[in-house]
Design a protein around this motif. Sequence first.
Motif, PDB file in Angstrom:
ATOM      1  N   GLN A 178      13.094  -1.567   8.921  1.00 17.21           N
ATOM      2  CA  GLN A 178      12.973  -3.002   8.653  1.00 17.21           C
ATOM      3  C   GLN A 178      11.581  -3.506   9.041  1.00 17.21           C
ATOM      4  OE1 GLN A 178      12.771  -5.739  10.897  1.00 17.21           O
ATOM      5  NE2 GLN A 178      12.713  -4.472  12.721  1.00 17.21           N
ATOM      6  N   SER A 179      10.986  -2.849  10.050  1.00 18.70           N
ATOM      7  CA  SER A 179       9.683  -3.298  10.541  1.00 18.70           C
ATOM      8  C   SER A 179       8.580  -3.069   9.513  1.00 18.70           C
ATOM      9  CB  SER A 179       9.363  -2.585  11.851  1.00 18.70           C
ATOM     10  OG  SER A 179       8.169  -3.062  12.404  1.00 18.70           O
ATOM     11  N   PHE A 180       8.582  -1.903   8.855  1.00 22.55           N
ATOM     12  CA  PHE A 180       7.477  -1.677   7.905  1.00 22.55           C
ATOM     13  C   PHE A 180       7.617  -2.591   6.693  1.00 22.55           C
ATOM     14  CE2 PHE A 180      10.038   1.650   5.597  1.00 22.55           C
ATOM     15  CZ  PHE A 180       9.752   1.266   4.287  1.00 22.55           C
ATOM     16  N   GLN A 182       8.733  -5.692   6.790  1.00 25.60           N
ATOM     17  CA  GLN A 182       8.194  -6.976   7.241  1.00 25.60           C
ATOM     18  C   GLN A 182       6.667  -6.918   7.333  1.00 25.60           C
ATOM     19  OE1 GLN A 182       9.387  -9.935   7.795  1.00 25.60           O
ATOM     20  NE2 GLN A 182       8.267 -10.941   9.442  1.00 25.60           N
ATOM     21  N   THR A 183       6.138  -5.823   7.903  1.00 24.70           N
ATOM     22  CA  THR A 183       4.685  -5.701   8.055  1.00 24.70           C
ATOM     23  C   THR A 183       3.990  -5.717   6.702  1.00 24.70           C
ATOM     24  OG1 THR A 183       4.955  -4.438  10.090  1.00 24.70           O
ATOM     25  CG2 THR A 183       2.848  -4.245   8.981  1.00 24.70           C
ATOM     26  N   LEU A 184       4.606  -5.084   5.705  1.00 22.33           N
ATOM     27  CA  LEU A 184       3.987  -5.064   4.381  1.00 22.33           C
ATOM     28  C   LEU A 184       4.272  -6.348   3.604  1.00 22.33           C
ATOM     29  CD1 LEU A 184       4.513  -1.321   3.388  1.00 22.33           C
ATOM     30  CD2 LEU A 184       2.524  -2.425   4.413  1.00 22.33           C
ATOM     31  N   GLY A 185       4.895  -7.320   4.259  1.00 17.88           N
ATOM     32  CA  GLY A 185       5.070  -8.636   3.649  1.00 17.88           C
ATOM     33  C   GLY A 185       6.140  -8.684   2.577  1.00 17.88           C
ATOM     34  N   LEU A 186       7.068  -7.727   2.591  1.00 14.14           N
ATOM     35  CA  LEU A 186       8.062  -7.663   1.512  1.00 14.14           C
ATOM     36  C   LEU A 186       9.364  -8.372   1.876  1.00 14.14           C
ATOM     37  CD1 LEU A 186       7.438  -3.900   0.742  1.00 14.14           C
ATOM     38  CD2 LEU A 186       6.439  -5.859  -0.426  1.00 14.14           C
ATOM     39  N   ASN A 187       9.305  -9.334   2.780  1.00 17.05           N
ATOM     40  CA  ASN A 187      10.519  -9.974   3.279  1.00 17.05           C
ATOM     41  C   ASN A 187      10.558 -11.458   2.985  1.00 17.05           C
ATOM     42  OD1 ASN A 187      12.568  -8.579   4.494  1.00 17.05           O
ATOM     43  ND2 ASN A 187      11.449  -8.278   6.397  1.00 17.05           N
TER      44      ASN A 187
ATOM     45  N   SER B 215       5.390  -6.995  16.925  1.00 14.86           N
ATOM     46  CA  SER B 215       6.151  -5.759  16.716  1.00 14.86           C
ATOM     47  C   SER B 215       7.447  -6.011  15.950  1.00 14.86           C
ATOM     48  CB  SER B 215       6.483  -5.096  18.050  1.00 14.86           C
ATOM     49  OG  SER B 215       5.335  -4.528  18.627  1.00 14.86           O
ATOM     50  N   ASN B 216       7.555  -7.165  15.340  1.00 16.46           N
ATOM     51  CA  ASN B 216       8.736  -7.498  14.536  1.00 16.46           C
ATOM     52  C   ASN B 216      10.043  -7.429  15.323  1.00 16.46           C
ATOM     53  OD1 ASN B 216       6.937  -7.761  12.377  1.00 16.46           O
ATOM     54  ND2 ASN B 216       7.189  -5.611  11.804  1.00 16.46           N
ATOM     55  N   TYR B 218      11.372 -10.384  16.477  1.00 14.74           N
ATOM     56  CA  TYR B 218      11.978 -11.660  16.031  1.00 14.74           C
ATOM     57  C   TYR B 218      12.590 -12.490  17.155  1.00 14.74           C
ATOM     58  CZ  TYR B 218      11.630  -8.739  11.856  1.00 14.74           C
ATOM     59  OH  TYR B 218      11.196  -7.878  10.892  1.00 14.74           O
ATOM     60  N   LYS B 231      10.021 -15.273   8.054  1.00 19.20           N
ATOM     61  CA  LYS B 231       9.510 -14.980   6.705  1.00 19.20           C
ATOM     62  C   LYS B 231       8.051 -15.419   6.594  1.00 19.20           C
ATOM     63  CE  LYS B 231      10.599 -19.312   4.376  1.00 19.20           C
ATOM     64  NZ  LYS B 231      11.381 -20.012   3.388  1.00 19.20           N
ATOM     65  N   ILE B 233       5.866 -14.903   8.868  1.00 19.47           N
ATOM     66  CA  ILE B 233       5.047 -13.791   9.372  1.00 19.47           C
ATOM     67  C   ILE B 233       4.804 -12.807   8.229  1.00 19.47           C
ATOM     68  CG2 ILE B 233       4.950 -11.854  10.993  1.00 19.47           C
ATOM     69  CD1 ILE B 233       6.438 -13.548  13.010  1.00 19.47           C
ATOM     70  N   ALA B 234       5.844 -12.564   7.423  1.00 18.27           N
ATOM     71  CA  ALA B 234       5.664 -11.706   6.250  1.00 18.27           C
ATOM     72  C   ALA B 234       4.607 -12.317   5.336  1.00 18.27           C
ATOM     73  CB  ALA B 234       6.982 -11.516   5.512  1.00 18.27           C
ATOM     74  N   LYS B 235       4.630 -13.640   5.223  1.00 16.65           N
ATOM     75  CA  LYS B 235       3.647 -14.303   4.366  1.00 16.65           C
ATOM     76  C   LYS B 235       2.241 -14.158   4.949  1.00 16.65           C
ATOM     77  CE  LYS B 235       2.391 -18.594   1.985  1.00 16.65           C
ATOM     78  NZ  LYS B 235       1.913 -17.933   0.760  1.00 16.65           N
ATOM     79  N   ASN B 237       1.200 -11.714   6.701  1.00 17.11           N
ATOM     80  CA  ASN B 237       0.792 -10.327   6.425  1.00 17.11           C
ATOM     81  C   ASN B 237       0.310 -10.173   4.982  1.00 17.11           C
ATOM     82  OD1 ASN B 237       1.482  -9.648   9.046  1.00 17.11           O
ATOM     83  ND2 ASN B 237       3.515  -8.897   8.507  1.00 17.11           N
ATOM     84  N   ARG B 238       1.043 -10.817   4.049  1.00 15.36           N
ATOM     85  CA  ARG B 238       0.611 -10.769   2.640  1.00 15.36           C
ATOM     86  C   ARG B 238      -0.754 -11.425   2.465  1.00 15.36           C
ATOM     87  NH1 ARG B 238       5.943 -12.251   1.663  1.00 15.36           N
ATOM     88  NH2 ARG B 238       5.474 -14.431   1.184  1.00 15.36           N
ATOM     89  N   MET B 241      -3.473  -9.090   3.736  1.00 17.40           N
ATOM     90  CA  MET B 241      -3.784  -7.953   2.859  1.00 17.40           C
ATOM     91  C   MET B 241      -4.552  -8.422   1.630  1.00 17.40           C
ATOM     92  SD  MET B 241      -0.454  -5.496   3.161  1.00 17.40           S
ATOM     93  CE  MET B 241       0.812  -6.677   3.448  1.00 17.40           C
TER      94      MET B 241
END
Lengths: 224, 254
Positions: A178-180, A182-187, B215-216, B218, B231, B233-235, B237-238, B241
Amino acid sequence: MRFLKSMVGRKVVMAVSGLVMLLFVIAHLLGNTTIFAGSDSLNSYAEKLHDLALLIWTYRPIMIAAVFLHVFFGIQLTAENYKAKPDSYAIRKSLNSTFAGRSMIWTGVLLGVFIIYHLLQFTFQVTDPAISADRNFDVFGRPDVFHMVVRTFRRSAVALVYIGSMIALAFHLSHGIQSFIQTLGLNNEKTLPFFQKYGTLVAVIISAGFISIPVVILAGILKG
Amino acid sequence: MNLTLYIWRQKGPDETGKMERHDARDVSRDMSFLEMLDVVNEGLVKNGKEPVAFDHDCREGICGMCSLVVNGVPHGRKEKTTVCQLHMRHFKDGDAIYIEPWRARAFPVIKDLIVDRSAMERIMYSGGYISVHTGGVPDGNAVLISKEDAETAMDAAECIGCGACIAACPNGSAMLFTAAKVSHLATLPQGRIEAAVRVCAMTEAMAGQGFGNCSNHYECEAVCPKGISVKFIAKLNREFMRAAFIKWKRERND
Ligand code: HEM
Ligand code: FES
């Protein structure tokens, strides 16, 4: 490289290298299941794999790079995180974090040590040269990998090391999958609980798959 | 009701602190947590003792000043509630309550329960704004924004900057706070223009201020009094990148 100094950049490297290792682990497990069909099946699989020199020499450098980057940044990020939280609370209640998540560095280090031991055992075959597949051949003249594996896991101490390491892998991946994502922004808020649940499920399935091999050998079901 | 409080007492930034026991007598169920502390402080002052220092301002859950870790949870265990809006009816007679300051390397204690949160401010200085040029006030709806985007931006903009996310994070990371600011601005057309520069500057400032990495885990989302979602935080990260990709492309074209 600013990317490799930044917080998020290094996490992205962790995630991608973790994903590369995850894909390898899945492929490795599928290949290993040939052992259940017996000696002929595993030995011919091992031989075919070694004949595919191009494949082997493409994935090996990728794996070495992935492991190196993952370990390096994993230790570096964790060290920074410890420094950022010097004082602990008298009372601390965790609401969302899991044991698996908080022990990533320890399950990770365990896996690192395991990887070295595992390579010495089955790739370089130096732990017990007498049963090495490079020296023992089956009736078709192929390296007898089946014999080597069965002989190795018949020693319960070795089997236990493998079982313990695969339990560590289950913990590492139950947070890691689940962490990767989230890190890759796919959540988003809808997908997160889904990935948490099924990530753990995938981790347990992978771990149980690997564990089944020493268990079956110890139980005397697979003989060689 | 009567309560036993264990409160972090620390004279100043360079002093060593410790948990100190205080008794709170005849506490009304209708008091807020801070009112209960006010009463304890009145008693201390009456007895010639130093009152407990704690941060507060609006006491209505909007300013983000109040900052107490109650029984191991920033703002206490009631969900989506600042500690100033937490009422004593959620406790019962005889309870022991542990009260501690936000803890993180980036938040040095000033006194007792008050910490210095200006590190969060410095993350904002690094890019948490939209550069505007002076001139006439633009028309209200001159820039059209879809309802979806407006709502997403509002969800992120709910952050009151209290720092509970950082206090709860096992890594002392300011990721949820920074992600809320980055997402709020990047979702709107006016903020979109500087989105790439902003996400790089703000994450760099976060590291520079001594906050940890995400470290996710939450924990942040669980304690956020405004329920800011991870969500964002995911944004972030996007956005990061994307910024890295834009920079790489630009450098290649030069
Ligand atoms: C070789 C020794 C290993 C070490 C020292 C290690 C260490 C770590 C650490 C410390 C983290 C958390 C990073 C953080 O807190 O941000 C992590 C995450 C992760 N690890 Fe490992 N690990 C190892 C092996 C593995 C293996 C064998 C796999 C896969 C089969 C794996 C997959 C992952 C994944 C998917 C993540 C999540 C990445 C993310 O947070 O985005 N790791 N690892
Ligand atoms: S005092 Fe303003 S939010 Fe609590």
